[in-house]
Design a protein around this motif. Sequence first.
Motif, PDB file in Angstrom:
ATOM      1  N   PRO A  53       0.697  -1.308   0.047  1.00  0.00           N
ATOM      2  CA  PRO A  53      -0.460  -0.057  -0.139  1.00  0.00           C
ATOM      3  C   PRO A  53       0.596   1.531   0.034  1.00  0.00           C
ATOM      4  O   PRO A  53       0.275   2.255  -0.970  1.00  0.00           O
ATOM      5  CB  PRO A  53      -1.085  -0.351   1.009  1.00  0.00           C
ATOM      6  CG  PRO A  53       0.317  -1.437   2.064  1.00  0.00           C
ATOM      7  CD  PRO A  53       0.400  -1.967   1.316  1.00  0.00           C
ATOM      8  N   TYR A  74     -13.845   1.012   3.603  1.00  0.00           N
ATOM      9  CA  TYR A  74     -12.358   0.260   2.455  1.00  0.00           C
ATOM     10  C   TYR A  74     -11.532   1.034   2.969  1.00  0.00           C
ATOM     11  O   TYR A  74     -10.780   0.668   2.036  1.00  0.00           O
ATOM     12  CB  TYR A  74     -13.543   0.827   1.523  1.00  0.00           C
ATOM     13  CG  TYR A  74     -14.541  -0.422   1.723  1.00  0.00           C
ATOM     14  CD1 TYR A  74     -14.939  -1.844   0.996  1.00  0.00           C
ATOM     15  CD2 TYR A  74     -15.503  -0.051   1.277  1.00  0.00           C
ATOM     16  CE1 TYR A  74     -15.690  -3.012   0.872  1.00  0.00           C
ATOM     17  CE2 TYR A  74     -17.063  -1.134   1.801  1.00  0.00           C
ATOM     18  CZ  TYR A  74     -16.698  -2.487   1.648  1.00  0.00           C
ATOM     19  OH  TYR A  74     -17.448  -3.672   1.592  1.00  0.00           O
ATOM     20  N   HIS A  76      -7.417   1.981   4.275  1.00  0.00           N
ATOM     21  CA  HIS A  76      -6.598   0.898   4.498  1.00  0.00           C
ATOM     22  C   HIS A  76      -6.036   1.099   6.092  1.00  0.00           C
ATOM     23  O   HIS A  76      -6.217   3.176   6.130  1.00  0.00           O
ATOM     24  CB  HIS A  76      -5.376   1.187   3.601  1.00  0.00           C
ATOM     25  CG  HIS A  76      -4.204   0.070   4.050  1.00  0.00           C
ATOM     26  ND1 HIS A  76      -3.347   0.002   4.862  1.00  0.00           N
ATOM     27  CD2 HIS A  76      -3.918  -1.474   3.180  1.00  0.00           C
ATOM     28  CE1 HIS A  76      -2.705  -0.692   4.891  1.00  0.00           C
ATOM     29  NE2 HIS A  76      -3.016  -1.549   4.074  1.00  0.00           N
ATOM     30  N   SER A  83      -7.346   2.100  -0.390  1.00  0.00           N
ATOM     31  CA  SER A  83      -8.540   1.743  -0.076  1.00  0.00           C
ATOM     32  C   SER A  83      -9.118   0.232  -1.058  1.00  0.00           C
ATOM     33  O   SER A  83      -7.875  -0.288  -2.002  1.00  0.00           O
ATOM     34  CB  SER A  83      -9.697   2.482   0.059  1.00  0.00           C
ATOM     35  OG  SER A  83     -10.196   2.280  -2.160  1.00  0.00           O
ATOM     36  N   TRP A  84      -9.617  -0.388  -0.470  1.00  0.00           N
ATOM     37  CA  TRP A  84      -9.209  -1.639  -0.651  1.00  0.00           C
ATOM     38  C   TRP A  84     -10.854  -1.925  -1.760  1.00  0.00           C
ATOM     39  O   TRP A  84     -11.723  -1.611  -1.720  1.00  0.00           O
ATOM     40  CB  TRP A  84      -9.968  -2.930   0.197  1.00  0.00           C
ATOM     41  CG  TRP A  84      -8.980  -3.084   1.397  1.00  0.00           C
ATOM     42  CD1 TRP A  84      -9.089  -1.965   2.787  1.00  0.00           C
ATOM     43  CD2 TRP A  84      -7.615  -3.807   1.166  1.00  0.00           C
ATOM     44  NE1 TRP A  84      -7.468  -2.914   3.438  1.00  0.00           N
ATOM     45  CE2 TRP A  84      -6.809  -3.982   3.025  1.00  0.00           C
ATOM     46  CE3 TRP A  84      -7.025  -4.909   0.373  1.00  0.00           C
ATOM     47  CZ2 TRP A  84      -5.819  -4.443   2.525  1.00  0.00           C
ATOM     48  CZ3 TRP A  84      -5.816  -5.615   0.429  1.00  0.00           C
ATOM     49  CH2 TRP A  84      -5.521  -4.875   1.300  1.00  0.00           C
ATOM     50  N   THR A  86     -13.255  -5.131  -3.010  1.00  0.00           N
ATOM     51  CA  THR A  86     -12.898  -6.191  -2.781  1.00  0.00           C
ATOM     52  C   THR A  86     -14.413  -6.838  -2.567  1.00  0.00           C
ATOM     53  O   THR A  86     -15.181  -5.860  -1.894  1.00  0.00           O
ATOM     54  CB  THR A  86     -11.779  -6.532  -1.275  1.00  0.00           C
ATOM     55  OG1 THR A  86     -11.952  -7.784  -0.631  1.00  0.00           O
ATOM     56  CG2 THR A  86     -12.732  -5.551  -0.092  1.00  0.00           C
ATOM     57  N   LYS A  90     -14.285  -8.427   6.537  1.00  0.00           N
ATOM     58  CA  LYS A  90     -13.514  -7.953   7.701  1.00  0.00           C
ATOM     59  C   LYS A  90     -13.312  -8.832   8.106  1.00  0.00           C
ATOM     60  O   LYS A  90     -11.815  -9.780   8.917  1.00  0.00           O
ATOM     61  CB  LYS A  90     -14.073  -6.334   9.061  1.00  0.00           C
ATOM     62  CG  LYS A  90     -15.111  -6.715   9.584  1.00  0.00           C
ATOM     63  CD  LYS A  90     -15.328  -5.516  10.149  1.00  0.00           C
ATOM     64  CE  LYS A  90     -16.923  -6.177  11.017  1.00  0.00           C
ATOM     65  NZ  LYS A  90     -16.959  -4.546  12.014  1.00  0.00           N
ATOM     66  N   LYS A 124      -4.566  -7.998  -5.860  1.00  0.00           N
ATOM     67  CA  LYS A 124      -3.607  -8.961  -5.051  1.00  0.00           C
ATOM     68  C   LYS A 124      -4.526  -9.990  -5.566  1.00  0.00           C
ATOM     69  O   LYS A 124      -3.850 -12.148  -5.287  1.00  0.00           O
ATOM     70  CB  LYS A 124      -4.123  -8.688  -3.883  1.00  0.00           C
ATOM     71  CG  LYS A 124      -3.464  -6.846  -4.123  1.00  0.00           C
ATOM     72  CD  LYS A 124      -1.674  -7.216  -3.451  1.00  0.00           C
ATOM     73  CE  LYS A 124      -0.704  -5.861  -3.462  1.00  0.00           C
ATOM     74  NZ  LYS A 124       0.346  -6.179  -3.660  1.00  0.00           N
ATOM     75  N   ARG A 269     -13.005 -15.352  -4.580  1.00  0.00           N
ATOM     76  CA  ARG A 269     -12.966 -13.836  -4.211  1.00  0.00           C
ATOM     77  C   ARG A 269     -11.557 -13.149  -4.863  1.00  0.00           C
ATOM     78  O   ARG A 269     -11.271 -13.406  -5.838  1.00  0.00           O
ATOM     79  CB  ARG A 269     -11.002 -13.994  -3.251  1.00  0.00           C
ATOM     80  CG  ARG A 269     -11.841 -14.617  -1.037  1.00  0.00           C
ATOM     81  CD  ARG A 269     -10.926 -15.375  -0.959  1.00  0.00           C
ATOM     82  NE  ARG A 269      -9.357 -14.635   0.024  1.00  0.00           N
ATOM     83  CZ  ARG A 269      -9.391 -14.401   0.765  1.00  0.00           C
ATOM     84  NH1 ARG A 269     -10.189 -14.518   1.658  1.00  0.00           N
ATOM     85  NH2 ARG A 269      -9.170 -12.985   1.414  1.00  0.00           N
ATOM     86  N   VAL A 271      -9.700  -9.400  -4.715  1.00  0.00           N
ATOM     87  CA  VAL A 271      -9.113  -8.433  -3.915  1.00  0.00           C
ATOM     88  C   VAL A 271      -7.983  -7.267  -4.179  1.00  0.00           C
ATOM     89  O   VAL A 271      -7.044  -7.738  -5.007  1.00  0.00           O
ATOM     90  CB  VAL A 271      -8.274  -9.034  -2.626  1.00  0.00           C
ATOM     91  CG1 VAL A 271      -7.537  -7.760  -1.456  1.00  0.00           C
ATOM     92  CG2 VAL A 271      -9.436 -10.131  -1.689  1.00  0.00           C
ATOM     93  N   LEU A 273      -6.058  -3.435  -4.250  1.00  0.00           N
ATOM     94  CA  LEU A 273      -6.247  -1.909  -3.431  1.00  0.00           C
ATOM     95  C   LEU A 273      -6.081  -0.962  -5.002  1.00  0.00           C
ATOM     96  O   LEU A 273      -6.135  -1.585  -5.821  1.00  0.00           O
ATOM     97  CB  LEU A 273      -4.045  -2.121  -3.257  1.00  0.00           C
ATOM     98  CG  LEU A 273      -3.995  -2.953  -2.329  1.00  0.00           C
ATOM     99  CD1 LEU A 273      -2.372  -3.449  -2.316  1.00  0.00           C
ATOM    100  CD2 LEU A 273      -4.339  -2.962  -0.893  1.00  0.00           C
ATOM    101  N   ARG A 274      -6.251  -0.514  -4.429  1.00  0.00           N
ATOM    102  CA  ARG A 274      -6.387   1.605  -5.201  1.00  0.00           C
ATOM    103  C   ARG A 274      -6.087   2.223  -4.601  1.00  0.00           C
ATOM    104  O   ARG A 274      -6.191   2.764  -2.839  1.00  0.00           O
ATOM    105  CB  ARG A 274      -8.314   0.862  -5.235  1.00  0.00           C
ATOM    106  CG  ARG A 274      -8.749   2.348  -5.758  1.00  0.00           C
ATOM    107  CD  ARG A 274     -10.778   2.790  -5.734  1.00  0.00           C
ATOM    108  NE  ARG A 274     -11.350   2.158  -5.149  1.00  0.00           N
ATOM    109  CZ  ARG A 274     -12.347   1.712  -4.611  1.00  0.00           C
ATOM    110  NH1 ARG A 274     -13.535   1.802  -5.301  1.00  0.00           N
ATOM    111  NH2 ARG A 274     -12.771   1.325  -2.990  1.00  0.00           N
TER     112      ARG A 274
END
Length: 280
Positions: A53, A74, A76, A83-84, A86, A90, A124, A269, A271, A273-274
């Motif tokens: 990140p 969302y 991080h 942010s995630w 995804t 949690k 990811k 899933r 997932v 990162l943004r």
Amino acid sequence: MTVRELRPLGKALGTQAIGLDLSKPLDPETFAWIERAFAEHPVLVFRDQDLGPSELAAFGRRFGAPKIHSLVDYRHAEYPEVSWLTNVDKDGNIDWFGVKRATDWHTDSPYEEVPPRLAILHAKEVPSAKGGTMFADMRGAYDALDEAMKLRLAGLVGLHGRHDGPAGVRLYEGDPEQNLDRKYTEKARPAIVQHSATGGSILFVNPLHTHGFEGMAKDEARALIEQLADHSTQERFVYYHTWRVGDVLMWDEQATMHRGAGDYRPDERRVMLRTIVYPN
């Protein structure tokens, strides 16, 4: 010396930038090369990357000012400008809302005081099949309009809210309450804008956030928004990006619309990162 190269991935959009490791500091010459490539190729892909990140945030900051995402849940925990994106909650369970979110055409946050310049996603975990992101070329969509429509749109100002457009009403009806950082009000934007780097004309209307036009009856406006969405998302303007783990993809928020394809198995899933970047 590493050879930098651009390779097309799709007919309308999608260009792979080869010969770069984004985990390492970019010298001014290399960064200038990326900026030139991005001005002409508004969906730019860097494959086989492995960024944390902090590294993703640092890459984004080279292009402008990072924006902390409006959806608080969302963000991080350590790097709030990242942010995630995804479908995993949690507790590690598949979140149905995460699968559904943003699966209609839009550009991000046109209801902000200043709209974002670009966004970056880093894959990811990806589903075993499909689960792509689609992009529409709003430069090409404008160019392909007939002259009568171009003339009509030149005098129109679009009204943008969070999920107030015809697609937004359909997509988010009945969804759980979202934990937003503040209340967002309506913003007015010209229906045709000029690109900040190239000066070219772009159609800036999207069916998720654009809910009307100044001075136009609601029903007439919604019909026009739907008509323009249908026009802009013809196959000739669209690129479907099939994700691989390690992809870093950046897109121009002025020149494109995008959507999650929402076409993968809901028990798998996804997932990413943004980071979202605004003009300095």
